[in-house]
Design an enzyme around this catalytic site. Sequence first.
Site, mmCIF file in Angstrom:
data_model
loop_
_atom_site.group_PDB
_atom_site.id
_atom_site.type_symbol
_atom_site.label_atom_id
_atom_site.label_comp_id
_atom_site.label_asym_id
_atom_site.label_seq_id
_atom_site.Cartn_x
_atom_site.Cartn_y
_atom_site.Cartn_z
ATOM 1 C CB ILE A 81 -19.009 -32.956 52.152
ATOM 2 C CG1 ILE A 81 -19.848 -32.678 50.900
ATOM 3 C CG2 ILE A 81 -19.382 -34.286 52.805
ATOM 4 C CD1 ILE A 81 -19.484 -33.525 49.706
ATOM 5 C CB CYS A 82 -18.385 -31.690 57.874
ATOM 6 S SG CYS A 82 -20.055 -31.562 58.524
ATOM 7 C CG ASN A 83 -18.437 -37.855 60.016
ATOM 8 O OD1 ASN A 83 -18.206 -38.615 59.073
ATOM 9 N ND2 ASN A 83 -18.824 -38.284 61.196
ATOM 10 N N GLY A 85 -22.758 -32.903 58.794
ATOM 11 C CA GLY A 85 -23.505 -31.740 58.344
ATOM 12 C C GLY A 85 -23.594 -30.584 59.319
ATOM 13 C CG PHE A 110 -18.798 -39.246 54.142
ATOM 14 C CD1 PHE A 110 -18.289 -39.276 52.852
ATOM 15 C CD2 PHE A 110 -18.835 -40.442 54.859
ATOM 16 C CE1 PHE A 110 -17.825 -40.461 52.294
ATOM 17 C CE2 PHE A 110 -18.377 -41.621 54.318
ATOM 18 C CZ PHE A 110 -17.868 -41.633 53.022
#
Length: 126
Positions: A81-83, A85, A110
Site C-alpha cells: 500500500i502506497c498513497n 497506488g 491508502f
Amino acid sequence: MDTHLERVRSRLTRLSPEQAQEAARHGALLVDIRYATLRDRDGLIPGALVVERNELEWRLDPQGTHRLSEADCHDRQIVVICNEGYASSLAAASLRDLGLHRATDLVGGFQAWRAAGLAVTAPASP
C-alpha cells in the site's frame, strides 16, 4: 513510465480496498510503504505493517537475514500500500521478482482505502 507501469501491473492481480481487507482477514500481510509524513498526516490502516520502501525487499524476503518475523514464507499473500497506488505496483513487482508470487498492491492506495470508509487510525497530532 506509463508503459512500464502497465507492464508491471499486468503481472499483478490488484485488489480493491474491500478485497484487501478480506485478504487480511485470511492472513495476507498489508504493508504500508508510505513516507512517515503521509502516515502522520493521514493515519494508518490498523494491522498494516509499516516498512519504508527502501527496506521493503530486505524485510520481506523470507530467506533474508534482515527479514521481519511475519515474512515467513514465499507463499504468503502480501498487499503493498502506497498513497495512491502507483509506487505500490512497482514495489509488489519487485517482491514477485524475489519469489513472493502472491505479492500485489491496493488499487488507489491508502487514499482509496480511506475513501471506501474502511478503518483508519487517527493521524498524529501536530
